[in-house]
Scaffold this motif. Sequence first.
Motif, PDB file in Angstrom:
ATOM      1  N   ASP A 129       3.954   1.482   5.698  1.00 11.97           N
ATOM      2  CA  ASP A 129       4.455   1.365   7.068  1.00 11.97           C
ATOM      3  C   ASP A 129       5.497   0.225   7.072  1.00 11.97           C
ATOM      4  O   ASP A 129       5.833  -0.319   6.017  1.00 11.97           O
ATOM      5  CB  ASP A 129       3.296   1.077   8.035  1.00 11.97           C
ATOM      6  CG  ASP A 129       2.378  -0.011   7.521  1.00 11.97           C
ATOM      7  OD1 ASP A 129       2.867  -0.928   6.815  1.00 11.97           O
ATOM      8  OD2 ASP A 129       1.166   0.036   7.800  1.00 11.97           O
ATOM      9  N   ASP A 139      -0.620  -6.546   2.346  1.00 16.24           N
ATOM     10  CA  ASP A 139      -1.046  -5.583   3.373  1.00 16.24           C
ATOM     11  C   ASP A 139      -2.087  -4.580   2.853  1.00 16.24           C
ATOM     12  O   ASP A 139      -2.127  -3.442   3.317  1.00 16.24           O
ATOM     13  CB  ASP A 139       0.183  -4.847   3.949  1.00 16.24           C
ATOM     14  CG  ASP A 139      -0.041  -4.309   5.349  1.00 16.24           C
ATOM     15  OD1 ASP A 139      -0.740  -4.971   6.142  1.00 16.24           O
ATOM     16  OD2 ASP A 139       0.471  -3.213   5.662  1.00 16.24           O
ATOM     17  N   HIS A 177       0.791  -1.244   0.000  1.00 15.45           N
ATOM     18  CA  HIS A 177       0.000   0.000   0.000  1.00 15.45           C
ATOM     19  C   HIS A 177       0.821   1.291   0.000  1.00 15.45           C
ATOM     20  O   HIS A 177       1.945   1.340   0.482  1.00 15.45           O
ATOM     21  CB  HIS A 177      -1.015   0.007   1.149  1.00 15.45           C
ATOM     22  CG  HIS A 177      -0.433  -0.008   2.529  1.00 15.45           C
ATOM     23  ND1 HIS A 177       0.077   1.106   3.150  1.00 15.45           N
ATOM     24  CD2 HIS A 177      -0.315  -1.014   3.435  1.00 15.45           C
ATOM     25  CE1 HIS A 177       0.471   0.796   4.370  1.00 15.45           C
ATOM     26  NE2 HIS A 177       0.254  -0.503   4.562  1.00 15.45           N
TER      27      HIS A 177
HETATM   28 MN    MN Z   1       0.121  -1.438   6.651  1.00 12.35          MN
END
Ligand code: MN
Length: 324
Positions: free
Chosen positions: A24, A83, A20
């Motif tokens: 992160d 993710d 994504h």
């Molecule tokens: Mn994530």
Amino acid sequence: MMDPIINHLKTSKHILVASHTNPDGDAIGSLIAMGLALEALGKKATLYNESPIPTVYRFLPRVDSIVNKLPSDHEFDTTIILDCGELDRIGAAAKQAGQTPALINIDHHTTNDGFGQWRLVDTSACATAEIVYRLIKELNVAFTQELAVCIYTAILTDTGSFRFLNTTSSAFAICDEMVANGVEPYKIAQHVYGTFSIGRLRLLNLALDSIEISLNGKLSMMTVTQRMLKDTETYPEDADGFINYARRIKAVRVAALIQELQNEKGRSNGKRKFHVSLRSDGTVDVADIAASFGGGGHVAAAGFNLDTTLVEMKKTLWQLADKL
Ligand code: MN
Ligand code: AMP
Ligand code: MN
């Protein structure tokens, strides 16, 4: 569930792996780990992420091999999306990625919409990296130190250093195994948490100062504007994790971080783009709330994007507080 994927991967040649936007530690760690494992199997893997990789993750091995544009002459037989609750979360490449012959969805979000031909979606996994770890085991690829560093960093960050609700016994077990494979926890913690720029610390100061609490004390709100980023010479990624301060406040059930995104100049309707991060103490399902605004996530951590004004944004969130 895993067997058809294993069989397919063994026959595939060139695989696109994507995660994504605004990644992160889990999105980046899982991405590189998957790439290393495919490489160990003798496959060609193209690692894709649309956004810049935050400075704190630039120590990860092979991070420079991640591309932010799809090569025009590519011929992928398979795409693995990591993710992401929805295919669109990878950004502009979603359409092209969705057209590859085989699409594999590996994720742990409760709001996962079940896209893809094959799915390894486990909402009880502490991180997408846990599912990637299991897949790598099944593929019989050895956990080299580089691989271990990626998996460890992903789990460390997605569990908030083993503090969030998703801190399970497998989170510890996998990380323990990764340490046995050469990960040095102190070194990784230093990279991820121990190297704040002075600007980032000043941004934290401004963000802490922006905290407001609803009348019933159940909702806290933090705001990070473009002005604050400019004044402290920082980037949006520098606000990562700040929301946890707002969530820690006694009696607060839901914390919201409103981040003003970069807006084109001369927008006529006065509206601006915002990203809202939501965190809960576990008693409130914020994935549900985020989904009602077109976003998604997990029970205790979710987010959404909205085009609005800051005043309207806050008003909407204060209304939420009454229902908590
Ligand atoms: Mn994530
Ligand atoms: P964040 O708000 O960026 O801290 O993200 C919290 C969680 O919500 C992460 O698991 C994200 O993947 C998820 N999330 C954040 N924004 C969105 C969105 N616009 N759509 C779907 N999921 C999101
Ligand atoms: Mn994750």
